[in-house]
Write a protein that holds these residues in place. Structure first.
Motif, PDB file in Angstrom:
ATOM      1  N   LEU A 143      18.577  -0.334  -0.075  1.00 50.04           N
ATOM      2  CA  LEU A 143      17.403  -1.206  -0.218  1.00 50.04           C
ATOM      3  C   LEU A 143      17.073  -1.423  -1.702  1.00 50.04           C
ATOM      4  O   LEU A 143      16.711  -2.533  -2.110  1.00 50.04           O
ATOM      5  N   ALA A 144      17.204  -0.374  -2.491  1.00 48.52           N
ATOM      6  CA  ALA A 144      16.940  -0.508  -3.930  1.00 48.52           C
ATOM      7  C   ALA A 144      17.944  -1.480  -4.563  1.00 48.52           C
ATOM      8  O   ALA A 144      17.575  -2.312  -5.414  1.00 48.52           O
ATOM      9  N   ASP A 145      19.209  -1.417  -4.136  1.00 46.85           N
ATOM     10  CA  ASP A 145      20.224  -2.362  -4.640  1.00 46.85           C
ATOM     11  C   ASP A 145      19.808  -3.798  -4.312  1.00 46.85           C
ATOM     12  O   ASP A 145      19.955  -4.704  -5.128  1.00 46.85           O
ATOM     13  N   TYR A 146      19.303  -3.967  -3.095  1.00 46.48           N
ATOM     14  CA  TYR A 146      18.880  -5.307  -2.658  1.00 46.48           C
ATOM     15  C   TYR A 146      17.747  -5.832  -3.559  1.00 46.48           C
ATOM     16  O   TYR A 146      17.768  -6.988  -3.992  1.00 46.48           O
ATOM     17  N   ILE A 147      16.781  -4.967  -3.854  1.00 39.83           N
ATOM     18  CA  ILE A 147      15.647  -5.393  -4.702  1.00 39.83           C
ATOM     19  C   ILE A 147      16.158  -5.761  -6.102  1.00 39.83           C
ATOM     20  O   ILE A 147      15.731  -6.771  -6.685  1.00 39.83           O
ATOM     21  N   ARG A 148      17.105  -4.985  -6.598  1.00 38.17           N
ATOM     22  CA  ARG A 148      17.689  -5.308  -7.919  1.00 38.17           C
ATOM     23  C   ARG A 148      18.442  -6.636  -7.866  1.00 38.17           C
ATOM     24  O   ARG A 148      18.421  -7.399  -8.823  1.00 38.17           O
ATOM     25  N   VAL A 160       4.727  -8.383  -5.092  1.00 38.93           N
ATOM     26  CA  VAL A 160       4.535  -8.122  -3.657  1.00 38.93           C
ATOM     27  C   VAL A 160       3.038  -8.152  -3.334  1.00 38.93           C
ATOM     28  O   VAL A 160       2.202  -8.074  -4.230  1.00 38.93           O
ATOM     29  N   THR A 161       2.747  -8.271  -2.061  1.00 39.70           N
ATOM     30  CA  THR A 161       1.355  -8.275  -1.596  1.00 39.70           C
ATOM     31  C   THR A 161       1.099  -6.988  -0.821  1.00 39.70           C
ATOM     32  O   THR A 161       1.906  -6.617   0.036  1.00 39.70           O
ATOM     33  N   TYR A 162      -0.001  -6.337  -1.116  1.00 39.77           N
ATOM     34  CA  TYR A 162      -0.298  -5.062  -0.461  1.00 39.77           C
ATOM     35  C   TYR A 162      -0.785  -5.275   0.974  1.00 39.77           C
ATOM     36  O   TYR A 162      -1.513  -6.225   1.268  1.00 39.77           O
ATOM     37  N   ASP A 163      -0.387  -4.331   1.843  1.00 41.61           N
ATOM     38  CA  ASP A 163      -0.928  -4.284   3.196  1.00 41.61           C
ATOM     39  C   ASP A 163      -2.273  -3.559   3.166  1.00 41.61           C
ATOM     40  O   ASP A 163      -2.631  -2.951   2.160  1.00 41.61           O
ATOM     41  N   GLU A 164      -2.962  -3.617   4.281  1.00 45.49           N
ATOM     42  CA  GLU A 164      -4.279  -2.972   4.387  1.00 45.49           C
ATOM     43  C   GLU A 164      -4.188  -1.756   5.298  1.00 45.49           C
ATOM     44  O   GLU A 164      -3.390  -1.746   6.240  1.00 45.49           O
ATOM     45  N   PRO A 165      -5.024  -0.738   5.045  1.00 45.99           N
ATOM     46  CA  PRO A 165      -5.069   0.382   6.002  1.00 45.99           C
ATOM     47  C   PRO A 165      -5.586  -0.095   7.361  1.00 45.99           C
ATOM     48  O   PRO A 165      -6.296  -1.112   7.439  1.00 45.99           O
ATOM     49  N   VAL A 166      -5.219   0.648   8.406  1.00 48.36           N
ATOM     50  CA  VAL A 166      -5.550   0.241   9.781  1.00 48.36           C
ATOM     51  C   VAL A 166      -6.240   1.402  10.490  1.00 48.36           C
ATOM     52  O   VAL A 166      -5.893   2.561  10.280  1.00 48.36           O
ATOM     53  N   ASP A 167      -7.209   1.072  11.344  1.00 53.62           N
ATOM     54  CA  ASP A 167      -7.785   2.100  12.217  1.00 53.62           C
ATOM     55  C   ASP A 167      -7.096   2.011  13.578  1.00 53.62           C
ATOM     56  O   ASP A 167      -7.402   1.139  14.383  1.00 53.62           O
ATOM     57  N   GLU A 169       7.923 -10.166   2.121  1.00 46.11           N
ATOM     58  CA  GLU A 169       8.523 -10.303   3.457  1.00 46.11           C
ATOM     59  C   GLU A 169      10.044 -10.191   3.404  1.00 46.11           C
ATOM     60  O   GLU A 169      10.652  -9.723   4.366  1.00 46.11           O
ATOM     61  N   ALA A 170      10.642 -10.590   2.298  1.00 44.66           N
ATOM     62  CA  ALA A 170      12.097 -10.435   2.167  1.00 44.66           C
ATOM     63  C   ALA A 170      12.468  -8.954   2.159  1.00 44.66           C
ATOM     64  O   ALA A 170      13.417  -8.524   2.825  1.00 44.66           O
ATOM     65  N   ILE A 171      11.689  -8.152   1.431  1.00 43.98           N
ATOM     66  CA  ILE A 171      11.969  -6.712   1.372  1.00 43.98           C
ATOM     67  C   ILE A 171      11.697  -6.067   2.731  1.00 43.98           C
ATOM     68  O   ILE A 171      12.480  -5.251   3.224  1.00 43.98           O
ATOM     69  N   ARG A 172      10.589  -6.472   3.354  1.00 47.00           N
ATOM     70  CA  ARG A 172      10.246  -5.874   4.661  1.00 47.00           C
ATOM     71  C   ARG A 172      11.351  -6.170   5.688  1.00 47.00           C
ATOM     72  O   ARG A 172      11.765  -5.301   6.445  1.00 47.00           O
ATOM     73  N   LEU A 173      11.804  -7.422   5.675  1.00 45.63           N
ATOM     74  CA  LEU A 173      12.857  -7.825   6.619  1.00 45.63           C
ATOM     75  C   LEU A 173      14.130  -7.013   6.377  1.00 45.63           C
ATOM     76  O   LEU A 173      14.740  -6.493   7.315  1.00 45.63           O
ATOM     77  N   LYS A 174      14.495  -6.893   5.120  1.00 45.57           N
ATOM     78  CA  LYS A 174      15.706  -6.135   4.784  1.00 45.57           C
ATOM     79  C   LYS A 174      15.560  -4.669   5.214  1.00 45.57           C
ATOM     80  O   LYS A 174      16.505  -4.073   5.762  1.00 45.57           O
ATOM     81  N   ALA A 175      14.381  -4.111   4.979  1.00 46.43           N
ATOM     82  CA  ALA A 175      14.144  -2.707   5.357  1.00 46.43           C
ATOM     83  C   ALA A 175      14.285  -2.530   6.867  1.00 46.43           C
ATOM     84  O   ALA A 175      14.907  -1.582   7.342  1.00 46.43           O
ATOM     85  N   ALA A 222       7.804  -0.262   7.354  1.00 50.80           N
ATOM     86  CA  ALA A 222       7.888  -0.618   5.933  1.00 50.80           C
ATOM     87  C   ALA A 222       6.564  -1.269   5.550  1.00 50.80           C
ATOM     88  O   ALA A 222       6.149  -2.255   6.177  1.00 50.80           O
ATOM     89  N   GLY A 223       5.884  -0.705   4.564  1.00 50.98           N
ATOM     90  CA  GLY A 223       4.588  -1.241   4.167  1.00 50.98           C
ATOM     91  C   GLY A 223       4.409  -1.176   2.654  1.00 50.98           C
ATOM     92  O   GLY A 223       5.130  -0.441   1.960  1.00 50.98           O
ATOM     93  N   PHE A 224       3.440  -1.929   2.159  1.00 48.27           N
ATOM     94  CA  PHE A 224       3.270  -2.089   0.705  1.00 48.27           C
ATOM     95  C   PHE A 224       1.870  -1.671   0.277  1.00 48.27           C
ATOM     96  O   PHE A 224       0.882  -1.994   0.917  1.00 48.27           O
ATOM     97  N   THR A 225       1.816  -0.953  -0.829  1.00 54.24           N
ATOM     98  CA  THR A 225       0.526  -0.572  -1.409  1.00 54.24           C
ATOM     99  C   THR A 225       0.747  -0.253  -2.883  1.00 54.24           C
ATOM    100  O   THR A 225       1.878  -0.263  -3.377  1.00 54.24           O
TER     101      THR A 225
END
Ligand code: SF4
Ligand code: SF4
Length: 415
Positions: free
Chosen positions: A185-190, A246-253, A110-116, A124-127
Motif C-alpha cells: 500500500l505504501a508503494d501505491y501511495i508513492r 486526504v480527507t479525514y473520517d469522523e468518529p462514530v457512535d 478514496e483511491a487509497i481506501r479502495l486500494k486498501a 481503512a480510515g483517515f485521521t
C-alpha cells in the motif's frame, strides 16, 4: 424487551465488494461518537507524562516471558521473528523513500481506501496522526501528519479456539501478512506521488487505537481492544502516515462504549481477573482500564490467552447481528452460552460460563518495569534482607546494569 433505535450506522460490508451493512444503535446505548474524552487532559498528560512503548517500559517482563514459553511456542516465535524481521525493518525506513510518481494535487482518499480494501484490509480510515500519543522514543521518527488506519482481519475459525497454538498461528500469521500488505500500500501511495511511512504493528510508534476510533473504525471495548464493527478485536492494526491530500473520517457512535457496560462478558470470563467492570478516567479518556500485571502472567503461560477476544460477542457475531439482537430483545447475543463463553485452558481443562481457573499469588509475581529497574529492585531487596553483599557481588551488579544500559532499549515487540 424491544428498544428504541436512536440512530442507524451504515458501514461498508466485511469484504471488498460486499453490500453495505446497517447497525441499529439503541437509545440506551447511545453516547458520543468515538469515546468520551477531555481534550485538555489528553494534552496535559502527553506533555507532562509522555508515554513510552511497553517494549521499553516493561522490558523486564517482556524478557521474562521467553523463560516460561512452551517448547512449541518458542519454536513458532523464532520462526515468526525470522519472517517478520525484514518486514519490520522495511517499515522502519519507509518514510525516507521518495515518491515514484507525479502528484496531481487531487484528494486521493478514496483511491487509497479502495486500494486498501482490494489488498484485503477489512477497515481503512483517515485521521490526523495525533502526536500527543507518540511514544517518547519515536517522536522524531514520525514524519507525516495524515494517518491511514488499517485493520487486517484474523482468521475466524482459528481464533475461536483461543487460547491455543492454532490461534497463535493465526495471530502471528496475520502480522506477517499485514507487514507485506502495508509495504504494497505504501508503494501505491508513492506511485501517486506522495510519501508514505509505515507504522508497524510490531514496532508501534504510539497506541494506535485512539486514532482508529477517531477515524470511525470502531470503539474501545472493555477488553482494552478496538471493537470494529465486523470482527470486533479479531484484527491486527497498522498505520501508514502520508503527506498526500486526504480527507479525514469522523468518529462514530456504534453504541459499543455503553454496550460493554451491559455486556461485561470479557470482564467476567477473564482468567487473570485483569479486566474491570467500571470505566475510569485515564489520561483524559473514559475507559475500562486493563490491569497489565494481572494479564501478563496468564498471557505468557497460556498460549497468549486472549480469552477476552474469544468471548466477545462483537468478535464472534459482528456488531450488526449483536446490535440488532439487542434492539429486538434487550439482551446480549450469546451471553451465558457455552458457545460464546466457554474455553479450554491447556492442561487445566474446560471452563464453561461462571467457571474460572484459579491461580495462587505466586503465579502473578513476575519481573516489573525496565530491565535495569528490575535489577535495582532485586538488589534493594537483597540489601534489606541480607545486608551488604561481598564486593565482587556489588561489582557484578554494576556490570549487569552497565550491560543493560549499553545494549540500549528496543522498541520491537509483537503481542
Ligand atoms: S489476555 Fe487473558 S488474562 Fe489478559 S485480559 Fe485478556 S482474558 Fe484476561
Ligand atoms: S465482551 Fe462485551 S464487554 Fe467485553 S469488549 Fe466485548 S462487547 Fe465489550
Amino acid at each position: 424487551m424491544t428498544k428504541t433505535v436512536n440512530h442507524v450506522v451504515t458501514r461498508p460490508g466485511r469484504k471488498h465488494g460486499d453490500a453495505d451493512v446497517q447497525i441499529p444503535v439503541a437509545q440506551d446505548l447511545s453516547t458520543v461518537p468515538g469515546i468520551r474524552q477531555r481534550d485538555a487532559d489528553v494534552s496535559f498528560y502527553s506533555r507532562v507524562y509522555p508515554q513510552e512503548t511497553q517494549n521499553i517500559e516493561k522490558a523486564a517482563d517482556r524478557q521474562w516471558v521467553w523463560s516460561v514459553y512452551s517448547e512449541e511456542t518458542l519454536i513458532h516465535r523464532k520462526r515468526h521473528d525470522e519472517i517478520n524481521e525484514p518486514l519490520v525493518d522495511a517499515a522502519a525506513v519507509s518514510g525516507d523513500l521518495e515518491p515514484t510518481g507525479t502528484p496531481t494535487g487531487e484528494d486521493i482518499t478514496e483511491a487509497i481506501r479502495l486500494k486498501a480494501r482490494e489488498l484485503g484490509f477489512g477497515e481503512a480510515g483517515f485521521t490526523k496522526f495525533d502526536r500527543r500519543y507518540t511514544y517518547t522514543g519515536k517522536k522524531r521518527w514520525v514524519k507525516y501528519e495524515h494517518a491511514i488506519c488499517l485493520a487486517l482481519e484474523q482468521d475466524y475459525v482459528q481464533t475461536q479456539s483461543l487460547p491455543s497454538m492454532d490461534a497463535e498461528f493465526a495471530h502471528f500469521g496475520t502480522y506477517e501478512i499485514e507487514g507485506a500488505l502495508t509495504l504494497d500500500l505504501a508503494d501505491y501511495i508513492r506511485s501517486l506521488g506522495y510519501h508514505a511511512q509505515i507504522h508497524s504493528p510490531n514496532d508501534n510508534s504510539a497506541p494506535y487505537i485512539p486514532m482508529f476510533v477517531a477515524a470511525g473504525l470502531g470503539q474501545l471495548g472493555a477488553n482494552g481492544q478496538l471493537l470494529s464493527p465486523h470482527f470486533g478485536s479479531r484484527a491486527r492494526l497498522a498505520i501508514i502516515t502520508t503527506d498526500a491530500p486526504v480527507t479525514y473520517d469522523e468518529p462514530v457512535d456504534y453504541g459499543l462504549h455503553q454496550f460493554c457496560q451491559v455486556c461485561q462478558v470479557c470482564v467476567n470470563r477473564c482468567p487473570g481477573r485483569a479486566l474491570v467492570p467500571d470505566k475510569v478516567w485515564w489520561r483524559g479518556v473514559e475507559k475500562n482500564k486493563l490491569i497489565y500485571e494481572r494479564c501478563r502472567p496468564v498471557m505468557a503461560r497460556y498460549d497468549g490467552c486472549a480469552v477476552c477476544m474469544k468471548v466477545c460477542p462483537i468478535q464472534r457475531f459482528g456488531a450488526p447481528a449483536v446490535m440488532e439482537h439487542y434492539v429486538t430483545t434487550g439482551e446480549v447475543l450469546g451471553k451465558g452460552t457455552h458457545l460464546l463463553e466457554g474455553y479450554t485452558f491447556l492442561e487445566r481443562g474446560y471452563f464453561g460460563p461462571g467457571e474460572l481457573p484459579q491461580f495462587d499469588r505466586q503465579f502473578f509475581e513476575i519481573p516489573h518495569g525496565r530491565n535495569e529497574e528490575w535489577l535495582f529492585q532485586q538488589f534493594k531487596e537483597k540489601l534489606m534482607n541480607e545486608g551488604l553483599p561481598p564486593e565482587e557481588e556489588i561489582v557484578g551488579f554494576a556490570k549487569q546494569v552497565r550491560n543493560i544500559l549499553v545494549k540500549g532499549n528496543s522498541t520491537l515487540g509483537d503481542e
